[in-house]
Design a protein around this motif. Structure first.
Motif, mmCIF file in Angstrom:
data_model
loop_
_atom_site.group_PDB
_atom_site.id
_atom_site.type_symbol
_atom_site.label_atom_id
_atom_site.label_comp_id
_atom_site.label_asym_id
_atom_site.label_seq_id
_atom_site.Cartn_x
_atom_site.Cartn_y
_atom_site.Cartn_z
ATOM 1 N N VAL A 275 -1.910 12.804 95.743
ATOM 2 C CA VAL A 275 -1.039 13.773 96.384
ATOM 3 C C VAL A 275 0.385 13.714 95.826
ATOM 4 N N LEU A 276 0.846 12.531 95.454
ATOM 5 C CA LEU A 276 2.187 12.418 94.880
ATOM 6 C C LEU A 276 2.261 13.071 93.500
ATOM 7 N N ARG A 277 1.226 12.857 92.682
ATOM 8 C CA ARG A 277 1.189 13.523 91.387
ATOM 9 C C ARG A 277 1.203 15.051 91.563
ATOM 10 N N HIS A 278 0.422 15.504 92.540
ATOM 11 C CA HIS A 278 0.346 16.942 92.793
ATOM 12 C C HIS A 278 1.699 17.482 93.268
ATOM 13 N N ALA A 291 3.173 3.546 85.253
ATOM 14 C CA ALA A 291 4.018 2.470 85.785
ATOM 15 C C ALA A 291 4.941 3.000 86.881
ATOM 16 N N GLN A 292 5.508 4.175 86.685
ATOM 17 C CA GLN A 292 6.391 4.761 87.692
ATOM 18 C C GLN A 292 5.643 5.038 88.988
ATOM 19 N N LEU A 293 4.433 5.567 88.866
ATOM 20 C CA LEU A 293 3.655 5.894 90.058
ATOM 21 C C LEU A 293 3.237 4.634 90.798
ATOM 22 N N ALA A 294 2.864 3.593 90.052
ATOM 23 C CA ALA A 294 2.482 2.327 90.684
ATOM 24 C C ALA A 294 3.652 1.740 91.471
ATOM 25 N N GLU A 295 4.849 1.801 90.904
ATOM 26 C CA GLU A 295 6.025 1.277 91.601
ATOM 27 C C GLU A 295 6.366 2.132 92.818
ATOM 28 N N LEU A 296 6.197 3.446 92.698
ATOM 29 C CA LEU A 296 6.455 4.327 93.828
ATOM 30 C C LEU A 296 5.494 4.022 94.979
ATOM 31 N N LEU A 297 4.226 3.810 94.683
ATOM 32 C CA LEU A 297 3.253 3.462 95.720
ATOM 33 C C LEU A 297 3.618 2.136 96.387
ATOM 34 N N SER A 298 4.067 1.175 95.573
ATOM 35 C CA SER A 298 4.474 -0.119 96.116
ATOM 36 C C SER A 298 5.662 0.022 97.053
ATOM 37 N N GLN A 299 6.627 0.858 96.667
ATOM 38 C CA GLN A 299 7.813 1.061 97.495
ATOM 39 C C GLN A 299 7.462 1.792 98.796
ATOM 40 N N GLN A 309 15.498 1.335 101.732
ATOM 41 C CA GLN A 309 15.910 2.402 100.815
ATOM 42 C C GLN A 309 14.930 2.508 99.645
ATOM 43 N N LEU A 310 14.853 3.707 99.085
ATOM 44 C CA LEU A 310 13.955 3.941 97.955
ATOM 45 C C LEU A 310 14.669 4.854 96.966
ATOM 46 N N HIS A 311 14.775 4.391 95.732
ATOM 47 C CA HIS A 311 15.451 5.168 94.689
ATOM 48 C C HIS A 311 14.833 4.776 93.357
ATOM 49 N N LEU A 312 13.942 5.640 92.847
ATOM 50 C CA LEU A 312 13.182 5.291 91.649
ATOM 51 C C LEU A 312 13.237 6.408 90.615
ATOM 52 N N LYS A 313 13.298 6.007 89.342
ATOM 53 C CA LYS A 313 13.150 6.961 88.244
ATOM 54 C C LYS A 313 11.685 7.377 88.178
ATOM 55 N N VAL A 314 11.413 8.669 88.327
ATOM 56 C CA VAL A 314 10.046 9.187 88.298
ATOM 57 C C VAL A 314 10.043 10.485 87.493
ATOM 58 N N GLY A 315 9.291 10.509 86.404
ATOM 59 C CA GLY A 315 9.279 11.694 85.552
ATOM 60 C C GLY A 315 10.655 11.964 84.992
ATOM 61 N N GLY A 317 13.321 12.737 86.665
ATOM 62 C CA GLY A 317 14.332 12.640 87.710
ATOM 63 C C GLY A 317 14.124 11.424 88.582
ATOM 64 N N TYR A 318 14.534 11.544 89.864
ATOM 65 C CA TYR A 318 14.513 10.397 90.770
ATOM 66 C C TYR A 318 13.896 10.779 92.116
ATOM 67 N N VAL A 319 13.055 9.871 92.620
ATOM 68 C CA VAL A 319 12.537 9.993 93.985
ATOM 69 C C VAL A 319 13.406 9.130 94.885
ATOM 70 N N ARG A 320 13.867 9.724 95.989
ATOM 71 C CA ARG A 320 14.698 9.000 96.943
ATOM 72 C C ARG A 320 14.096 9.119 98.348
ATOM 73 N N ARG A 321 14.396 8.140 99.152
ATOM 74 C CA ARG A 321 14.042 8.258 100.560
ATOM 75 C C ARG A 321 15.165 8.998 101.271
ATOM 76 N N GLU A 322 14.771 9.984 102.059
ATOM 77 C CA GLU A 322 15.742 10.722 102.860
ATOM 78 C C GLU A 322 15.199 10.788 104.288
ATOM 79 N N GLY A 323 15.685 9.889 105.127
ATOM 80 C CA GLY A 323 15.167 9.799 106.487
ATOM 81 C C GLY A 323 13.727 9.348 106.480
ATOM 82 N N ALA A 324 12.847 10.177 107.030
ATOM 83 C CA ALA A 324 11.429 9.820 107.112
ATOM 84 C C ALA A 324 10.620 10.340 105.933
ATOM 85 N N GLY A 325 11.291 11.014 104.983
ATOM 86 C CA GLY A 325 10.540 11.633 103.891
ATOM 87 C C GLY A 325 11.054 11.272 102.511
ATOM 88 N N LEU A 326 10.455 11.917 101.519
ATOM 89 C CA LEU A 326 10.808 11.691 100.121
ATOM 90 C C LEU A 326 11.355 12.971 99.517
#
Length: 332
Positions: A275-278, A291-299, A309-315, A317-326
């Motif tokens: 679902v994250l890839r999609h 590797a990026q997806l594996a780290e994102l799943l771990s976080q 907090q969550l802030h990762l380089k993905v593709g 750009g960057y995936v961040r945590r914002e409240g209850a979502g991404l």
């Protein structure tokens, strides 16, 4: 270098040209053909002109990446004048950026230029379908490249014969034909083409595959083009099913326009990955590395408190945590 075979019977060559196109290839007319000037695209334009005279347009992308680029353009102009085919030439900047392969940069530039020219150029008014000349050998090379990189189903599915992009329908009618068959037909018809000097440069992986692996596969497995294509088709079918599942899962985890972390955690790791890839591909047009997806799943698994907090380089750009979502934002 131009290749100019000895001409044969015009009537016979016309029949041979139209016969190259599969019965399933029934584009809406007028049709645009991507013309590089090489053997494959020349064969495609020739075949389409024979089947739909007066209804074919050509688009040539001038990359400017090699000294022969002007020769390619001149050859395309002469060919289209001879066949009375309207030609649009687009000059693009196909230089690759840091971290981007030259092949990927050129491919992206080509698709963008083709789309823009079809939508905007007056000589292409009414065109909604575009034909590309990739053939069975190109499909095999794509599959072998995907295997060499450890690709998943999207990579193993290789190149589709038909897809929609930028409001246009794109076709690859030659995917069942080997490149040698196209050249053989051009030689019999006396149709000339330009040889790209970079095709002999084995610093490019595709050229090494073409020069070293395909002849060996031909000797060991004479039917490899058909069997490899069948495997790619099976992978594409399976990926279509996974895309449907991912779309349902994505709708289920979304909250306030974002994937909800707790909802994601209710899914298995494999479904989270799907679902994250999609989400990243469909909503943000980016693809994470393994590797990026594996780290994102771990976080995501570690997000059990509000303060995590969550802030990762993905593709790109960057995936961040914002409240209850991404959220995902492009790299500036």
């Amino acid at each position: 270098m131009a290749v100019s075979p000895t001409p044969k019977s015009a009537n016979n060559s016309a029949l041979a040209g139209a016969a190259l196109l599969p019965p399933s290839f029934q584009p809406e007319l007028p049709l645009a053909v991507a013309l590089s000037g090489g053997a494959d695209s020349t064969a495609l334009l020739w075949a389409c002109v024979q089947r739909w005279p007066g209804q074919v347009r050509a688009v040539h992308i001038h990359h400017g990446l090699q000294d022969a680029a002007n020769l390619f353009e001149a050859h395309c102009r002469a060919l289209c004048e001879q066949w009375q085919v309207p030609l649009v030439v687009c000059k693009v900047n196909a230089r690759n950026e840091a971290g981007q392969s030259p092949e990927d940069a050129a491919r992206r530039a080509r698709y963008l230029a083709m789309s823009e020219s079809v939508h905007q150029h007056p000589d292409l008014q009414g065109v909604k379908h575009i034909a590309l000349a990739q053939h069975a050998d190109d499909q095999v090379e794509t599959l072998l490249l995907a295997l060499s990189r450890g690709a998943g189903l999207p990579g193993l599915a290789c190149m589709p014969s038909l897809w929609i992009r930028d409001g246009l329908q794109w076709h690859r009618p030659f995917l069942s034909l080997p490149g040698a068959k196209l050249r053989e037909c051009l030689v019999q018809a006396g149709v000339s083409w330009i040889e790209d000097p970079t095709n002999q440069d084995e610093q490019f992986t595709r050229n090494r595959i073409r020069a070293q692996l395909l002849p060996a596969l031909e000797r060991a497995f004479p039917q490899f083009r058909e069997t490899f294509a069948r495997s790619a088709s099976h992978a594409a079918e399976a990926q279509d099913i996974l895309n449907d599942i991912a779309q349902v899962d994505l709708a289920g985890v979304m909250d306030n326009g974002m994937p909800n972390i707790k909802n994601l955690q209710l899914l298995s790791s494999a479904r989270q990955s799907l679902v994250l890839r999609h989400w990243l591909k469909v909503q943000h047009q980016t693809t994470p590395s393994a590797a990026q997806l594996a780290e994102l799943l771990s976080q995501i698994a570690s997000c059990i408190t509000r303060g995590h907090q969550l802030h990762l380089k993905v593709g790109r750009g960057y995936v961040r945590r914002e409240g209850a979502g991404l959220t995902w934002t492009a790299e500036s």
